[in-house]
Design an enzyme around this catalytic site. Structure first.
Site, PDB file in Angstrom:
ATOM      1  N   CYS A   2       0.839  -1.199   0.000  1.00 15.92           N
ATOM      2  CA  CYS A   2       0.000   0.000   0.000  1.00 15.92           C
ATOM      3  C   CYS A   2       0.876   1.252   0.000  1.00 15.92           C
ATOM      4  CB  CYS A   2      -0.864   0.027   1.249  1.00 15.92           C
ATOM      5  SG  CYS A   2      -1.622  -1.551   1.641  1.00 15.92           S
ATOM      6  N   ARG A  27       3.874   0.148  -7.639  1.00 19.58           N
ATOM      7  CA  ARG A  27       3.993  -0.890  -6.630  1.00 19.58           C
ATOM      8  C   ARG A  27       2.793  -1.845  -6.640  1.00 19.58           C
ATOM      9  NH1 ARG A  27       4.634   0.382  -1.381  1.00 19.58           N
ATOM     10  NH2 ARG A  27       5.926  -1.450  -1.381  1.00 19.58           N
ATOM     11  N   TRP A  76      -3.410  -2.668  -1.179  1.00 22.29           N
ATOM     12  CA  TRP A  76      -3.156  -4.018  -1.677  1.00 22.29           C
ATOM     13  C   TRP A  76      -3.735  -4.918  -0.604  1.00 22.29           C
ATOM     14  CZ3 TRP A  76      -1.418  -5.999  -6.146  1.00 22.29           C
ATOM     15  CH2 TRP A  76      -1.029  -7.351  -6.154  1.00 22.29           C
ATOM     16  N   ASN A 102      -0.579   1.628   6.295  1.00 22.49           N
ATOM     17  CA  ASN A 102       0.274   0.629   5.629  1.00 22.49           C
ATOM     18  C   ASN A 102       0.692  -0.389   6.674  1.00 22.49           C
ATOM     19  OD1 ASN A 102       0.386   1.870   3.209  1.00 22.49           O
ATOM     20  ND2 ASN A 102       2.488   2.584   3.385  1.00 22.49           N
ATOM     21  N   GLY A 103       0.816  -1.647   6.276  1.00 20.69           N
ATOM     22  CA  GLY A 103       1.323  -2.642   7.223  1.00 20.69           C
ATOM     23  C   GLY A 103       0.205  -3.493   7.783  1.00 20.69           C
ATOM     24  N   GLU A 486      28.428  -8.945 -13.084  1.00 19.67           N
ATOM     25  CA  GLU A 486      27.427  -7.891 -13.286  1.00 19.67           C
ATOM     26  C   GLU A 486      27.495  -7.357 -14.730  1.00 19.67           C
ATOM     27  OE1 GLU A 486      24.868  -6.776 -12.100  1.00 19.67           O
ATOM     28  OE2 GLU A 486      24.616  -4.742 -12.837  1.00 19.67           O
ATOM     29  N   LYS A 490      24.519  -7.455 -17.462  1.00 19.62           N
ATOM     30  CA  LYS A 490      24.020  -6.232 -18.100  1.00 19.62           C
ATOM     31  C   LYS A 490      23.989  -6.380 -19.616  1.00 19.62           C
ATOM     32  CE  LYS A 490      22.699  -4.399 -15.658  1.00 19.62           C
ATOM     33  NZ  LYS A 490      22.363  -4.248 -14.278  1.00 19.62           N
ATOM     34  N   GLU A 493      21.094  -8.770 -20.625  1.00 16.34           N
ATOM     35  CA  GLU A 493      19.700  -8.322 -20.508  1.00 16.34           C
ATOM     36  C   GLU A 493      19.329  -7.209 -21.471  1.00 16.34           C
ATOM     37  OE1 GLU A 493      20.200  -6.096 -16.147  1.00 16.34           O
ATOM     38  OE2 GLU A 493      18.326  -7.084 -16.596  1.00 16.34           O
ATOM     39  N   HIS A 509      40.850 -24.239 -17.103  1.00 20.29           N
ATOM     40  CA  HIS A 509      40.109 -25.431 -16.681  1.00 20.29           C
ATOM     41  C   HIS A 509      38.931 -25.737 -17.607  1.00 20.29           C
ATOM     42  CE1 HIS A 509      42.534 -25.656 -13.070  1.00 20.29           C
ATOM     43  NE2 HIS A 509      42.360 -24.363 -12.935  1.00 20.29           N
ATOM     44  N   LYS A 609      10.697  -5.312 -14.014  1.00 24.59           N
ATOM     45  CA  LYS A 609      11.531  -4.512 -13.116  1.00 24.59           C
ATOM     46  C   LYS A 609      11.562  -5.135 -11.731  1.00 24.59           C
ATOM     47  CE  LYS A 609      14.085  -1.091 -11.833  1.00 24.59           C
ATOM     48  NZ  LYS A 609      15.515  -1.278 -12.125  1.00 24.59           N
TER      49      LYS A 609
HETATM   50  C1  AGP Z   1      19.262  -6.013 -12.880  1.00 23.77           C
HETATM   51  O1  AGP Z   1      19.703  -5.360 -13.994  1.00 23.77           O
HETATM   52  C2  AGP Z   1      18.166  -6.918 -13.013  1.00 23.77           C
HETATM   53  N1  AGP Z   1      17.123  -6.429 -13.792  1.00 23.77           N
HETATM   54  C3  AGP Z   1      17.834  -7.873 -11.887  1.00 23.77           C
HETATM   55  O2  AGP Z   1      18.871  -8.789 -11.845  1.00 23.77           O
HETATM   56  C4  AGP Z   1      17.592  -7.314 -10.478  1.00 23.77           C
HETATM   57  O3  AGP Z   1      18.779  -6.814  -9.958  1.00 23.77           O
HETATM   58  C5  AGP Z   1      17.041  -8.454  -9.594  1.00 23.77           C
HETATM   59  O4  AGP Z   1      15.801  -8.861 -10.100  1.00 23.77           O
HETATM   60  C6  AGP Z   1      16.909  -8.059  -8.150  1.00 23.77           C
HETATM   61  O5  AGP Z   1      16.053  -6.970  -7.989  1.00 23.77           O
HETATM   62  P1  AGP Z   1      16.020  -6.147  -6.646  1.00 23.77           P
HETATM   63  O6  AGP Z   1      17.338  -5.468  -6.485  1.00 23.77           O
HETATM   64  O7  AGP Z   1      14.896  -5.177  -6.820  1.00 23.77           O
HETATM   65  O8  AGP Z   1      15.778  -7.127  -5.534  1.00 23.77           O
END
Ligand code: AGP
Length: 614
Positions: A2, A27, A76, A102-103, A486, A490, A493, A509, A609
C-alpha cells in the site's frame, strides 16, 4: 504494497494526493480512497473506489470533495477483499476520525473482539478500522491527543504506519510509524506526507524521515515529533539531492541512459544522506547498537544485480571491518540447510525491496529470530517494513529494468556501512571515516568522467563493432570477478548477446576451448600487483588463441594495455572502489551496443523490473 499520501496547508490537497499516489502506483494496488475535512465546516468527507486511481478520480466528477487537509491511500488487500468498503480511509463509529494505513496490525482480531464488546460498530473487514475505533475510545477516555496516541501504539502489535485526520483537530494531522516508513516534505505554509518521498519530490526538497517507533503532529507551519513514550524528538531535515521526475527521460533516448548519467548525483546523495545520519544511525535504521558492537558475522542476501553488489561488498566487510561475510543467493538460500549463527546480522539487498526470493529469504531468517537489515532504494517497500532495520540508498526512482544507479548506490552504501561498522568497533577513527566518504565522492566523479572520455569512440566505432558478435566471455579476479558477473548480466539483458562470465583463473580449466577470433573477451583488471600479474597471464592465454580483448584497466598497467585490442584506462583509485569506478563506463558501453542493435533497452523482452513472484 500500500501507499499513503497526505497534505495539510494553504492549498487544496486532493490533486497533490492523487498525483502523489499515482507516482507510487508502480507498486501495485487493488483499490484507492481519499478523505478530507470540509474547508468551511470541518466535516469529514470521503470517496473510495475499487481498482485503479482513475476510478477514484472519475468519482470526483460527481463528488468534488476537497480540503486544506486530506489523506489518500492505495490498498493491496491483506485483511478482507478488495472492495470499496475495505478500501481506506477507515473510520470510527461516528465517522469523524479517518485513517489510512500501511502494514499489518497483528493482534487486530483480539482488539476487534474487545471493541465489539465495548459497543463499537465495524463496517469493514480491515485491521485498519481497529485504529480509528481505538482512537475514538482513547480520546473519550483521556481527552488528550498525545496520551491517546501513546496508549494506542502500546496496544498495537505488528509493523505499521498510518496517517489520521479528525474533525476535532482540523488543523493537525497525526502520523505514526513503527517499522514501516513515513516521511514529511516541508513546504512553505504547507506539509506533504507520504510513505515514500517520491510522492512529493517535485514539491519540496526538504524531507523529514520519521524515526522508527515515533509519531508526529503535523500542522501546516510546523511539526512536533515524539517517541512512543511521548519524549519529544529533534527535527532532522534532510535535503533531497534531486527531484525525481518519474516518466521524464530528460532528453535522453532511454531511461537506462538517463539513469547511467544520474549516478554521480545519486552516489553523492547516498553518501550525504548516510553521513547526515551519523549520530543517530542505529536508531534511524532500527537496529540496537548492541547488535553492531557484538557483530562477529555478516550475511548478505540478494538476487541478480543486488547479489553481485553483495558479492563485491563481501570484500568491503572482510577487509575493512574484519568480519567474515557470507553471501547468499536468495533463490538458493531457502532450499539449503540453514545454520543459525548468533552475533550475526543478515542484510537483504534489493533495489525494489519487493523481490519475492529475497523477501522470503528475509522472512526465513526472521523466523529464526536473527537480526535483519534491508538495504533498498524504495522507502515504502515490504522489506523495509519487515526487516528489523533498514538503510535507504538515494538513487531516486529507477525505471529501466536493467539496474544501473541502484547498483552503484548499493556499492556506495555498503562501502560506507563497512566503514561505519569498523568505526563502531574502533578499528578506524573519525578521520578514516571521513576519508572513506571523500573517496566515494571521488569515485563518483571518476565514474562520470570515464563515460565522457570514451563516449565518442564508443558511439562511433566500438559499439557498432561489438554489436556484431553473438557471444562473449567476461573475466575477472578477486573483487573484479563479481563485477565481471554484473557486466555480463548487463550485456545479456539489454542486448541479448550471450555472455558467459568466469573467474579468470578458471580459463585453463575449460573455457579456453571457446576462445577464437569470433569471441570478444572482456577483462576487468585490479590494481593489486599480484592479481594484476595473474590477469595479464590470462589475457596472454586468450590473446594467443586469437581472442579479441577489451580490457578495463588502470593507468600504468602497460602490459595489459598493450595486449588489449581496446583498453579503457581508469585513473588509480582505492582498490576496493574499482568496481564502482568502472561501473558507469561498463554500463554505458553495453547500453550503446544494445542501442546499435535497436533493442527494447528499458523493457527487455521477458523481464520485469520487480520480480515479485518466485
Ligand atoms: C538487474 O539489472 C536486473 N534487472 C535484476 O537482476 C535485479 O537486480 C534483480 O531482479 C533483483 O532486484 P532487486 O534489487 O529489486 O531485488
Amino acid at each position: 504494497m500500500c501507499s499513503v499520501v497526505g497534505y495539510i496547508g494553504k492549498d487544496y490537497g486532493r490533486n497533490f494526493i492523487i498525483e502523489g499516489l499515482s507516482r507510487l502506483e508502480y507498486r501495485g494496488y487493488d483499490s484507492a480512497g481519499f478523505a478530507c475535512l470540509h474547508p468551511e465546516n470541518n466535516r469529514l468527507l470521503y470517496c473510495k473506489a475499487e481498482g485503479r486511481l482513475q476510478n477514484l478520480a472519475a468519482k470526483f466528477v460527481t463528488n468534488p470533495i476537497d480540503g486544506h487537509i486530506g489523506i489518500g491511500h492505495t490498498r493491496w488487500s491483506t485483511h478482507g477483499k478488495p472492495t470499496e468498503t475495505n478500501a481506506h480511509p477507515q473510520f470510527d463509529c461516528q465517522q469523524i476520525i479517518s485513517v489510512v494505513h500501511n502494514g499489518i496490525i497483528e493482534n487486530h482480531h483480539q482488539l476487534r473482539v474487545q471493541l465489539l464488546e465495548d459497543g463499537h460498530v465495524f463496517h469493514s473487514d480491515t485491521d485498519t478500522e481497529i485504529i480509528a475505533h481505538l482512537i475514538e475510545s482513547l480520546l473519550k477516555k483521556h481527552n488528550d491527543l498525545n496520551r491517546a496516541i501513546v496508549q494506542l501504539v502500546a496496544m498495537l502489535e505488528g509493523a505499521f504506519s498510518f496517517i489520521c485526520i479528525m474533525e476535532a483537530y482540523p488543523d493537525q494531522m497525526i502520523l505514526v510509524r513503527k517499522r514501516s516508513p513515513l516521511c514529511i516534505g516541508m513546504g512553505d505554509d504547507e506539509m506533504f506526507v507520504a510513505s515514500d518521498a517520491l510522492a512529493f519530490a517535485e514539491k519540496t526538497q526538504k524531507v523529514l524521515f520519521l524515526q522508527d517507533e515515533s509519531f508526529a503532529i503535523v500542522r501546516r507551519n510546523g511539526v512536533e515529533i515524539y517517541d512512543f513514550k511521548e519524549k519529544p524528538l529533534p527535527i532532522m531535515i534532510h535535503e533531497l539531492a534531486f527531484d525525481w521526475k518519474a516518466g521524464d527521460k530528460r532528453g535522453h533516448k532511454h531511461f537506462m541512459l538517463k539513469e547511467i548519467y544520474e549516478q554521480k548525483r545519486a552516489i553523492h546523495a547516498t553518501v550525504e544522506f548516510l553521513a547526515s545520519l551519523q549520530d543517530d544511525l542505529w536508531g534511524h535504521i532500527g537496529l540496537s547498537e548492541e547488535v553492531i558492537y557484538n557483530l562477529e558475522r555478516l550475511s548478505l542476501i540478494g538476487c541478480g544485480t543486488s547479489w553481485h553488489a553483495a558479492r563485491i561488498a563481501q570484500f568491503f566487510f572482510e577487509n575493512i571491518c574484519n568480519i567474515p561475510t557470507r553471501i547468499y543467493l536468495a533463490s538458493e538460500m531457502r532450499y539449503m540447510p540453514f545454520f543459525r549463527e548468533s552475533q550475526s546480522l543478515y542484510i537483504a539487498i534489493s533495489q525494489s525491496g519487493e523481490t519475492a526470493d529475497t523477501l522470503e529469504a528475509l522472512r526465513m531468517v526472521s523466523s529464526f529470530n536473527l537480526p535483519t537489515l534491508a538495504l533498498t532504494n524504495v522507502a515504502s517497500s515490504t522489506m523495509v517494513r519487515e526487516a528489523d532495520g533498514f538503510l535507504l540508498t538515494q538513487a531516486g526512482h529507477e525505471i529501466a529494468v536493467a539496474s544501473t544507479k541502484a547498483f552503484s548506490t548499493q556499492l556506495a552504501a555498503l562501502y560506507w556501512l563497512a566503514h561505519r561498522i569498523a568505526y563502531e568497533k574502533k578499528l578506524i577513527d573519525g578521520q578514516a571515516m571521513e576519508l572513506a566518504e571523500d573517496d566515494l565522492l571521488i569515485a563518483a566523479e571518476v565514474l562520470e568522467n570515464s563515460i565522457e572520455n570514451y563516449k565518442f569512440i564508443i558511439q562511433q566505432k566500438l559499439a557498432p563493432f561489438y554489436a556484431q558478435f553473438k557471444q562473449s566471455i567476461f573475466l575477472g579476479r578477486h573483487i573484479s570477478y563479481p563485477f565481471a558477473l554484473e557486466a555480463a548480466l548487463k550485456l545479456k539483458e539489454v542486448s541479448y548477446i550471450f555472455a558467459q562470465c568466469y573467474p579468470a583463473g578458471e580459463l585453463k580449466h575449460g573455457p579456453l576451448a571457446l576462445i577464437d577470433e569470433h569471441i570478444p573477451v572482456f577483462i576487468f583488471s585490479c590494481q593489486d600487483q599480484v592479481i594484476y600479474r595473474k590477469l595479464v597471464a590470462n589475457a596472454q592465454e586468450a590473446k594467443a588463441r586469437g581472442g579479441h580483448i577489451v580490457a578495463f584497466c588502470f593507468e600504468g598497467q602497460q602490459e595489459l594495455i598493450d595486449l588489449a585490442d581496446v583498453p579503457f584506462i581508469f585513473p588509480r583509485c582505492r582498490a576496493l572502489l574499482e568496481p564502482l569506478v568502472m561501473s558507469g563506463l561498463m554500463q554505458y558501453f553495453v547500453y550503446e551496443i544494445a542501442n546499435v542493435l535497436g533493442c527494447e533497452i528499458d523493457k527487455p523482452r521477458n523481464l520485469a523490473k520487480s520480480v515479485t513472484v518466485e
